[in-house]
Write a protein that holds these residues in place. Sequence first.
Motif, PDB file in Angstrom:
ATOM      1  N   LEU A  38      15.927   1.607  -0.091  1.00 14.77           N
ATOM      2  CA  LEU A  38      15.867   2.594   0.985  1.00 14.77           C
ATOM      3  C   LEU A  38      14.437   2.773   1.467  1.00 14.77           C
ATOM      4  N   PHE A  39      13.516   2.886   0.523  1.00 10.14           N
ATOM      5  CA  PHE A  39      12.099   3.048   0.853  1.00 10.14           C
ATOM      6  C   PHE A  39      11.603   1.861   1.677  1.00 10.14           C
ATOM      7  N   THR A  40      11.911   0.652   1.212  1.00 11.94           N
ATOM      8  CA  THR A  40      11.451  -0.551   1.908  1.00 11.94           C
ATOM      9  C   THR A  40      12.032  -0.635   3.309  1.00 11.94           C
ATOM     10  N   ARG A  41      13.321  -0.346   3.438  1.00  7.65           N
ATOM     11  CA  ARG A  41      13.980  -0.453   4.748  1.00  7.65           C
ATOM     12  C   ARG A  41      13.390   0.540   5.743  1.00  7.65           C
ATOM     13  N   ILE A  42      13.205   1.780   5.324  1.00 10.80           N
ATOM     14  CA  ILE A  42      12.706   2.796   6.243  1.00 10.80           C
ATOM     15  C   ILE A  42      11.251   2.526   6.629  1.00 10.80           C
ATOM     16  N   VAL A  43      10.422   2.231   5.639  1.00 16.40           N
ATOM     17  CA  VAL A  43       9.009   1.977   5.935  1.00 16.40           C
ATOM     18  C   VAL A  43       8.858   0.752   6.825  1.00 16.40           C
ATOM     19  N   THR A  44       9.630  -0.296   6.547  1.00 10.48           N
ATOM     20  CA  THR A  44       9.572  -1.509   7.372  1.00 10.48           C
ATOM     21  C   THR A  44       9.975  -1.199   8.811  1.00 10.48           C
ATOM     22  N   LEU A  93       0.833  -1.199   0.000  1.00 10.14           N
ATOM     23  CA  LEU A  93       0.000   0.000   0.000  1.00 10.14           C
ATOM     24  C   LEU A  93       0.872   1.256   0.000  1.00 10.14           C
ATOM     25  N   ALA A  94       1.964   1.221   0.764  1.00  8.53           N
ATOM     26  CA  ALA A  94       2.886   2.357   0.802  1.00  8.53           C
ATOM     27  C   ALA A  94       3.520   2.590  -0.571  1.00  8.53           C
ATOM     28  N   ARG A  95       3.873   1.512  -1.259  1.00  5.42           N
ATOM     29  CA  ARG A  95       4.475   1.655  -2.598  1.00  5.42           C
ATOM     30  C   ARG A  95       3.476   2.258  -3.583  1.00  5.42           C
ATOM     31  N   GLU A  96       2.206   1.883  -3.460  1.00  6.67           N
ATOM     32  CA  GLU A  96       1.184   2.466  -4.322  1.00  6.67           C
ATOM     33  C   GLU A  96       1.018   3.955  -4.035  1.00  6.67           C
ATOM     34  N   VAL A 133       5.681   9.388   6.328  1.00  6.44           N
ATOM     35  CA  VAL A 133       6.981   8.880   5.885  1.00  6.44           C
ATOM     36  C   VAL A 133       7.014   8.754   4.358  1.00  6.44           C
ATOM     37  N   VAL A 134       5.948   8.234   3.784  1.00  9.11           N
ATOM     38  CA  VAL A 134       5.879   8.123   2.319  1.00  9.11           C
ATOM     39  C   VAL A 134       6.013   9.506   1.687  1.00  9.11           C
ATOM     40  N   SER A 135       5.319  10.488   2.240  1.00  5.06           N
ATOM     41  CA  SER A 135       5.399  11.849   1.698  1.00  5.06           C
ATOM     42  C   SER A 135       6.807  12.417   1.821  1.00  5.06           C
ATOM     43  N   ALA A 136       7.449  12.190   2.971  1.00  5.37           N
ATOM     44  CA  ALA A 136       8.800  12.720   3.170  1.00  5.37           C
ATOM     45  C   ALA A 136       9.789  12.096   2.189  1.00  5.37           C
ATOM     46  N   LEU A 137       9.697  10.784   2.000  1.00  5.90           N
ATOM     47  CA  LEU A 137      10.605  10.117   1.067  1.00  5.90           C
ATOM     48  C   LEU A 137      10.314  10.529  -0.373  1.00  5.90           C
TER      49      LEU A 137
END
Length: 227
Positions: A213-219, A96-99, A155-159
């Motif tokens: 990077l996205f996956t690591r931080i969100v996880t 969902l975060a990736r979408e 977090v999604v918005s910041a990245l």
Amino acid sequence: MAADSIWLRPERASRGPAPGYDRDALAAAGVALADARGLAAATMRAVADALGAGPASLYRYIATREELVELMVDRAHAEIRYPERTGTWLDDLLALARESRRVTLAHPWLLDATATRTPMGPSTVAFLEHALGTLADLDVPTRDKLEAIAVLSAVVSALARAEVAQSLDGRTIPEWQQAQAAYLAHIAAEGRHPHLAAAFTHQPQIPESVDALFTRIVTGVLTGLLR
């Protein structure tokens, strides 16, 4: 007295001439303008011009430009795809975060439109419903789930903002990481920042891909909040 939310009001007043367009047409015109030239370009006058109408006619459908932006945000959020759930809450929230990231990068003006608050239209409600459904079997308080979803969106918005900024600067995040790493290595070698030197010694020297990077931080954020 009109309802506070545009979503609680009828599409148009019951009296008056037949409409030449609808809210979705306003939203589509606004999104096209914002995609091309940024959020500031989506003014009431510009949307009216795009529709071949007079600015005053838009007030039959919306009361303010803020409501126009609400319609635009909801139209963009309608592009979020909801993959079939795997049954693993972390994997499903990552998907969902990736979408959300994909749609934000496709419409960078969303970062400005939701900087201080996220308008709660039907498509945004659908996102929240799906996220809560993903966490339905997780044995944590509902408050924690709602807070985790809010933090996830932040977090999604910041990245995504970092990705957009680096793209406008003509380089990728890994390239920016390399430049920063070279500078930090130089500073650490001077010996005046022992804690920085120690931290840098244990810092991986190979830049991560943006996706990694996205996956690591969100996880890390989600597991820290919900486990």
